[in-house]
Design a protein around this motif. Structure first.
Motif, PDB file in Angstrom:
ATOM      1  N   THR A 189      46.858  39.086  48.355  1.00 57.78           N
ATOM      2  CA  THR A 189      45.617  38.334  48.443  1.00 57.78           C
ATOM      3  C   THR A 189      45.137  38.351  49.890  1.00 57.78           C
ATOM      4  OG1 THR A 189      46.726  36.226  48.881  1.00 57.78           O
ATOM      5  CG2 THR A 189      46.316  36.797  46.570  1.00 57.78           C
ATOM      6  N   MET A 190      43.878  38.038  50.073  1.00 60.28           N
ATOM      7  CA  MET A 190      43.313  38.002  51.424  1.00 60.28           C
ATOM      8  C   MET A 190      42.366  36.821  51.535  1.00 60.28           C
ATOM      9  SD  MET A 190      40.685  41.166  51.270  1.00 60.28           S
ATOM     10  CE  MET A 190      39.365  41.220  50.088  1.00 60.28           C
ATOM     11  N   LEU A 191      42.172  36.381  52.769  1.00 57.33           N
ATOM     12  CA  LEU A 191      41.264  35.275  53.014  1.00 57.33           C
ATOM     13  C   LEU A 191      39.864  35.831  53.233  1.00 57.33           C
ATOM     14  CD1 LEU A 191      41.138  32.237  53.271  1.00 57.33           C
ATOM     15  CD2 LEU A 191      41.595  32.480  55.716  1.00 57.33           C
ATOM     16  N   THR A 192      38.916  35.320  52.465  1.00 55.22           N
ATOM     17  CA  THR A 192      37.514  35.730  52.575  1.00 55.22           C
ATOM     18  C   THR A 192      36.708  34.506  53.024  1.00 55.22           C
ATOM     19  OG1 THR A 192      36.884  35.112  50.329  1.00 55.22           O
ATOM     20  CG2 THR A 192      37.859  37.313  50.622  1.00 55.22           C
ATOM     21  N   ARG A 249      46.046  31.528  41.878  1.00 57.09           N
ATOM     22  CA  ARG A 249      45.102  31.657  40.755  1.00 57.09           C
ATOM     23  C   ARG A 249      44.454  33.031  40.730  1.00 57.09           C
ATOM     24  NH1 ARG A 249      43.732  26.300  41.972  1.00 57.09           N
ATOM     25  NH2 ARG A 249      41.918  26.957  43.169  1.00 57.09           N
ATOM     26  N   SER A 250      44.120  33.571  41.912  1.00 59.72           N
ATOM     27  CA  SER A 250      43.475  34.890  41.941  1.00 59.72           C
ATOM     28  C   SER A 250      44.420  35.978  41.433  1.00 59.72           C
ATOM     29  CB  SER A 250      42.956  35.216  43.347  1.00 59.72           C
ATOM     30  OG  SER A 250      44.011  35.511  44.240  1.00 59.72           O
ATOM     31  N   VAL A 251      45.710  35.858  41.730  1.00 60.71           N
ATOM     32  CA  VAL A 251      46.691  36.838  41.235  1.00 60.71           C
ATOM     33  C   VAL A 251      46.877  36.678  39.731  1.00 60.71           C
ATOM     34  CG1 VAL A 251      49.114  37.556  41.330  1.00 60.71           C
ATOM     35  CG2 VAL A 251      47.865  37.089  43.450  1.00 60.71           C
ATOM     36  N   LEU A 252      46.975  35.444  39.261  1.00 61.84           N
ATOM     37  CA  LEU A 252      47.114  35.213  37.822  1.00 61.84           C
ATOM     38  C   LEU A 252      45.903  35.743  37.062  1.00 61.84           C
ATOM     39  CD1 LEU A 252      48.651  31.619  37.867  1.00 61.84           C
ATOM     40  CD2 LEU A 252      49.789  33.745  37.144  1.00 61.84           C
ATOM     41  N   THR A 253      44.711  35.564  37.615  1.00 59.31           N
ATOM     42  CA  THR A 253      43.491  36.079  36.987  1.00 59.31           C
ATOM     43  C   THR A 253      43.532  37.607  36.929  1.00 59.31           C
ATOM     44  OG1 THR A 253      42.218  34.170  37.712  1.00 59.31           O
ATOM     45  CG2 THR A 253      40.972  36.155  37.139  1.00 59.31           C
ATOM     46  N   ALA A 254      43.958  38.235  38.022  1.00 59.47           N
ATOM     47  CA  ALA A 254      44.036  39.704  38.046  1.00 59.47           C
ATOM     48  C   ALA A 254      45.075  40.207  37.050  1.00 59.47           C
ATOM     49  CB  ALA A 254      44.355  40.194  39.451  1.00 59.47           C
ATOM     50  N   LEU A 255      46.218  39.524  36.964  1.00 57.75           N
ATOM     51  CA  LEU A 255      47.238  39.940  35.992  1.00 57.75           C
ATOM     52  C   LEU A 255      46.735  39.788  34.556  1.00 57.75           C
ATOM     53  CD1 LEU A 255      50.559  38.528  37.483  1.00 57.75           C
ATOM     54  CD2 LEU A 255      50.009  40.924  37.035  1.00 57.75           C
ATOM     55  N   GLY A 256      45.874  38.809  34.320  1.00 57.11           N
ATOM     56  CA  GLY A 256      45.319  38.596  32.985  1.00 57.11           C
ATOM     57  C   GLY A 256      44.147  39.494  32.664  1.00 57.11           C
ATOM     58  N   SER A 257      43.704  40.275  33.641  1.00 61.35           N
ATOM     59  CA  SER A 257      42.561  41.156  33.431  1.00 61.35           C
ATOM     60  C   SER A 257      43.033  42.562  33.091  1.00 61.35           C
ATOM     61  CB  SER A 257      41.711  41.206  34.710  1.00 61.35           C
ATOM     62  OG  SER A 257      40.813  42.284  34.649  1.00 61.35           O
ATOM     63  N   PRO A 258      42.806  43.021  31.854  1.00 60.59           N
ATOM     64  CA  PRO A 258      43.209  44.389  31.508  1.00 60.59           C
ATOM     65  C   PRO A 258      42.573  45.428  32.429  1.00 60.59           C
ATOM     66  CG  PRO A 258      42.549  43.177  29.540  1.00 60.59           C
ATOM     67  CD  PRO A 258      42.201  42.321  30.728  1.00 60.59           C
ATOM     68  N   THR A 259      41.351  45.171  32.883  1.00 55.38           N
ATOM     69  CA  THR A 259      40.676  46.116  33.767  1.00 55.38           C
ATOM     70  C   THR A 259      41.384  46.202  35.106  1.00 55.38           C
ATOM     71  OG1 THR A 259      38.583  45.610  32.699  1.00 55.38           O
ATOM     72  CG2 THR A 259      38.477  46.701  34.834  1.00 55.38           C
ATOM     73  N   ALA A 260      41.728  45.066  35.708  1.00 57.76           N
ATOM     74  CA  ALA A 260      42.394  45.070  37.015  1.00 57.76           C
ATOM     75  C   ALA A 260      43.740  45.767  36.939  1.00 57.76           C
ATOM     76  CB  ALA A 260      42.559  43.646  37.533  1.00 57.76           C
ATOM     77  N   TRP A 318      40.575  32.199  49.346  1.00 61.50           N
ATOM     78  CA  TRP A 318      41.568  33.213  49.001  1.00 61.50           C
ATOM     79  C   TRP A 318      41.114  34.006  47.787  1.00 61.50           C
ATOM     80  CZ3 TRP A 318      45.177  34.631  52.221  1.00 61.50           C
ATOM     81  CH2 TRP A 318      45.575  33.743  53.210  1.00 61.50           C
ATOM     82  N   ALA A 319      41.281  35.334  47.869  1.00 63.21           N
ATOM     83  CA  ALA A 319      40.868  36.218  46.777  1.00 63.21           C
ATOM     84  C   ALA A 319      41.922  37.300  46.564  1.00 63.21           C
ATOM     85  CB  ALA A 319      39.522  36.872  47.100  1.00 63.21           C
ATOM     86  N   PHE A 320      42.033  37.760  45.341  1.00 61.69           N
ATOM     87  CA  PHE A 320      42.919  38.875  45.020  1.00 61.69           C
ATOM     88  C   PHE A 320      42.437  40.116  45.764  1.00 61.69           C
ATOM     89  CE2 PHE A 320      43.587  42.657  42.353  1.00 61.69           C
ATOM     90  CZ  PHE A 320      44.977  42.691  42.339  1.00 61.69           C
ATOM     91  N   SER A 321      43.370  40.862  46.348  1.00 63.67           N
ATOM     92  CA  SER A 321      43.024  42.083  47.067  1.00 63.67           C
ATOM     93  C   SER A 321      43.398  43.308  46.242  1.00 63.67           C
ATOM     94  CB  SER A 321      43.726  42.125  48.424  1.00 63.67           C
ATOM     95  OG  SER A 321      43.484  43.345  49.072  1.00 63.67           O
ATOM     96  N   HIS A 322      44.702  43.485  45.947  1.00 64.16           N
ATOM     97  CA  HIS A 322      45.133  44.667  45.200  1.00 64.16           C
ATOM     98  C   HIS A 322      46.575  44.529  44.730  1.00 64.16           C
ATOM     99  CE1 HIS A 322      46.442  45.374  49.367  1.00 64.16           C
ATOM    100  NE2 HIS A 322      47.402  46.116  48.851  1.00 64.16           N
TER     101      HIS A 322
END
Length: 194
Positions: A84-87, A14-25, A91-95
């Motif tokens: 992604t990385m574990l925080t 989900r974090s990767v999908l959110t980042a891909l959907g974010s024009p800013t990211a 799990w959160a998108f890293s880069h």
């Protein structure tokens, strides 16, 4: 299909999908191929990224799960990867990133598909050598986020590999791991002599 890709944790995907959907990211990522890609970008082939840690004494090396890496596909090829990385919150998108390891990972996975024995693909990072290998684990039912390389597992160094280690050649863990741990500088503990 001999490769049994382990499922990534749902929050990591989900974090990767959110980042891909974010024009800013996507716009702020240092990935020109992702910013200029034509068509939809989809995360595929989630691979757990394990880090080889050398024990401070003569103990056997250990690994730890560092994250999950997704190849980002546009059309018929991977153009980038997302990590992604574990925080403490999960799990959160890293880069996003691109470079030789993206194409090399894709090539190594294609090579592994041609093998007759089934494997679970993972990535094994060897930070002391600036090296990443495709780790083909023999237990396809194992949790991709746990475990250690078994002697019969295969390691396929990704290009670029360190001098003296052939990229894209499968090595048995029992053959390559002693070479890697011998070449990795020992960990210095606080208070140890310089």
């Amino acid at each position: 299909m001999p490769l049994h890709v382990p499922p990534a944790p749902a929050p990591a995907l989900r974090s990767v999908l959110t980042a891909l959907g974010s024009p800013t990211a996507v716009r702020e990522a240092r990935t020109p191929s992702l910013r200029t890609a034509q068509g939809p970008a989809t995360p595929e082939l989630p691979l757990p990224v394990h880090v080889l840690e050398q024990a401070p004494a003569k103990d056997a090396p250990a690994t730890r799960l560092a994250g999950w890496r997704f190849l980002i596909r546009c059309g018929d090829r991977a153009v980038a990867a997302a990590e992604t990385m574990l925080t403490p919150d999960g799990w959160a998108f890293s880069h996003f990133f691109e470079g030789p390891y993206v194409a090399s990972t894709e090539r190594a996975l294609q090579q592994a598909e041609a093998l007759t024995h089934p494997y679970q693909p993972r990535l094994l990072s060897v930070p002391g050598l600036y090296m990443i290998t495709l780790w083909l684990h023999g237990d396809c039912t194992a949790d991709g986020g746990t475990g250690h390389p078994a002697p019969a597992d295969l390691l396929v160094p990704l290009a670029p590999a360190p001098p003296g280690i052939a990229a894209h050649r499968p090595y048995r863990v029992a053959e390559l791991l002693p070479v890697l741990t011998h070449r990795v500088p020992p960990i210095r503990l606080l208070g140890s002599p310089a």
